[in-house]
Design a protein around this motif. Structure first.
Motif, short mmCIF file in Angstrom:
data_model
loop_
_atom_site.label_atom_id
_atom_site.label_comp_id
_atom_site.label_asym_id
_atom_site.label_seq_id
_atom_site.Cartn_x
_atom_site.Cartn_y
_atom_site.Cartn_z
N TYR A 173 33.18 25.96 48.78
CA TYR A 173 34.07 26.43 47.90
C TYR A 173 34.40 27.96 48.41
O TYR A 173 33.64 28.72 49.35
CB TYR A 173 33.12 26.56 46.62
N ARG A 174 35.79 28.06 48.02
CA ARG A 174 36.25 29.71 48.66
C ARG A 174 37.00 30.11 47.47
O ARG A 174 37.91 29.29 46.90
CB ARG A 174 37.01 29.61 50.20
N ALA A 175 36.93 31.29 47.12
CA ALA A 175 37.93 32.13 46.14
C ALA A 175 38.32 33.43 46.53
O ALA A 175 37.44 34.07 47.26
CB ALA A 175 37.29 31.86 44.74
N THR A 176 39.15 33.97 46.03
CA THR A 176 39.59 35.06 46.27
C THR A 176 39.33 36.19 44.89
O THR A 176 39.92 35.65 43.96
CB THR A 176 40.97 35.55 46.86
N VAL A 177 38.54 37.36 44.95
CA VAL A 177 38.52 38.10 43.62
C VAL A 177 39.37 39.24 43.95
O VAL A 177 39.02 39.85 44.93
CB VAL A 177 36.84 38.23 43.43
N LEU A 178 40.20 39.72 42.98
CA LEU A 178 41.02 40.87 43.24
C LEU A 178 41.20 41.64 41.66
O LEU A 178 40.87 41.20 40.94
CB LEU A 178 42.49 40.34 43.97
N VAL A 179 41.82 42.75 42.07
CA VAL A 179 41.87 43.60 40.91
C VAL A 179 43.59 43.60 40.69
O VAL A 179 44.28 43.93 41.77
CB VAL A 179 41.60 45.03 41.16
N ASP A 180 44.11 43.46 39.55
CA ASP A 180 45.35 43.26 39.36
C ASP A 180 45.84 44.49 39.04
O ASP A 180 45.39 45.70 38.94
CB ASP A 180 45.65 42.43 38.46
N PRO A 181 47.21 44.82 38.94
CA PRO A 181 47.73 46.27 38.80
C PRO A 181 47.37 46.68 37.40
O PRO A 181 47.32 48.14 37.30
CB PRO A 181 49.26 46.01 38.85
N GLU A 182 46.96 46.06 36.41
CA GLU A 182 46.48 46.42 35.11
C GLU A 182 44.80 46.85 35.15
O GLU A 182 44.27 47.38 34.40
CB GLU A 182 46.71 45.45 34.04
N GLY A 183 44.24 46.80 36.16
CA GLY A 183 42.69 47.00 36.42
C GLY A 183 41.79 45.78 36.13
O GLY A 183 40.72 46.01 35.95
N SER A 184 42.39 44.78 36.10
CA SER A 184 41.64 43.60 35.52
C SER A 184 41.21 42.86 36.78
O SER A 184 41.94 42.70 37.88
CB SER A 184 42.31 42.58 34.50
N PHE A 185 39.79 42.35 36.71
CA PHE A 185 39.62 41.32 37.88
C PHE A 185 40.03 39.92 37.55
O PHE A 185 39.85 39.39 36.46
CB PHE A 185 37.97 41.28 37.82
N GLN A 186 40.47 39.43 38.73
CA GLN A 186 41.22 38.04 38.70
C GLN A 186 40.46 37.16 39.92
O GLN A 186 40.04 37.88 40.71
CB GLN A 186 42.61 38.16 38.93
N LEU A 187 40.52 35.96 39.58
CA LEU A 187 39.73 34.99 40.54
C LEU A 187 41.23 33.94 40.95
O LEU A 187 41.51 33.33 39.92
CB LEU A 187 38.74 34.66 39.91
N ILE A 188 41.06 33.76 42.11
CA ILE A 188 41.92 32.77 42.68
C ILE A 188 41.34 31.84 43.59
O ILE A 188 40.95 32.10 44.69
CB ILE A 188 43.27 33.33 43.49
N LYS A 189 41.28 30.53 43.18
CA LYS A 189 40.43 29.35 44.03
C LYS A 189 41.23 29.08 44.96
O LYS A 189 42.42 28.64 44.99
CB LYS A 189 40.05 28.18 43.05
N GLU A 190 40.80 29.20 46.40
CA GLU A 190 41.60 28.78 47.66
C GLU A 190 41.29 27.34 47.98
O GLU A 190 41.96 26.78 48.52
CB GLU A 190 41.24 29.86 48.70
#
Length: 222
Positions: free
Chosen positions: A195-212
């Motif tokens: 399993y691999r995913a990317t966790v990032l901070v969007d421009p609004e400061g919220s945490f988002q997860l994108i499954k790769e």
């Protein structure tokens, strides 16, 4: 003239346990054996404990932990030889704000398990792996997102990549039927990425997860 043997003397009434005492002893034995079954069965089945099982473990932990009867907290565990018993961990790739790349393993010095639950993150990695194998993304997303948030806050980065790795055990013989196995038990050839995913901070400061990637999207590694 033979002497007749007298029957053995009966025990005194004070030496015989009363029905109430026997009932208490039976109840204590039942609770003790049931508690042992709960802690031992927590390592069976190759999966993870149900909610009811976790509640029972937390209840009996008050009794079994002081006696060093905790199976999951011990350095040794029951092993069935299935992939679910292999080593599981997270590998986190972080790009710092100045562009430097760093790689961390969880559990590890950066994020390890507490003394009361030394194998917490191994179990979490196993949950992610098992759920990814059955194409269920709910738990893997929640677990990896939580780990990603920790590294984002700790490193100041705005994006991290988290991989769930399964490491197969090294065979006792390094050459089997002409196949050569690595002498280093932590060689990448023993690893499978499930399993691999990317966790990032969007421009609004919220945490988002994108499954790769999940295990159903790749060919199995032999």
């Amino acid at each position: 003239m033979s002497k007749s043997k007298s029957p053995p003397p009966n025990p005194a009434d004070s030496e015989v346990a009363s029905p109430g005492t026997r009932s208490v002893i039976s109840l204590v034995l039942f609770v003790y054996l049931f508690g042992l079954w709960v802690v031992v069965s927590s390592s069976l089945g190759g999966g993870y404990s149900s909610l009811l099982h976790e509640k029972l473990l937390n209840l009996f932990q008050l009794y079994t932990e002081p006696l060093n009867l905790e199976v999951r907290a011990a350095p040794y565990s029951l092993y069935s030889g299935t992939p679910a018993d292999y080593e599981h961990f997270f590998r986190v790739d972080v790009s710092s704000p100045n562009g430097e790349a760093s790689t961390y393993e969880v559990p590890g010095p950066m994020l390890g398990s507490g003394p009361r639950d030394p194998y917490r993150y191994q179990r979490l990695a196993k949950i992610v792996a098992l759920q990814a194998e059955i194409s269920d993304d709910t738990l893997p997303a929640e677990i990896t997102k939580g780990i990603g948030q920790y590294f984002l806050r700790a490193t100041g980065s705005d994006k991290v990549s988290i991989r769930c790795i399964r490491r197969r055990p090294q065979p006792m013989e390094l050459e089997i039927d002409g196949q050569i196995f690595a002498s280093n038990p932590k060689d990448p050839s023993y690893e499978s990425e499930l399993y691999r995913a990317t966790v990032l901070v969007d421009p609004e400061g919220s945490f988002q997860l994108i499954k790769e990637m999940a295990t159903e999207h790749v060919a199995p590694v032999e």
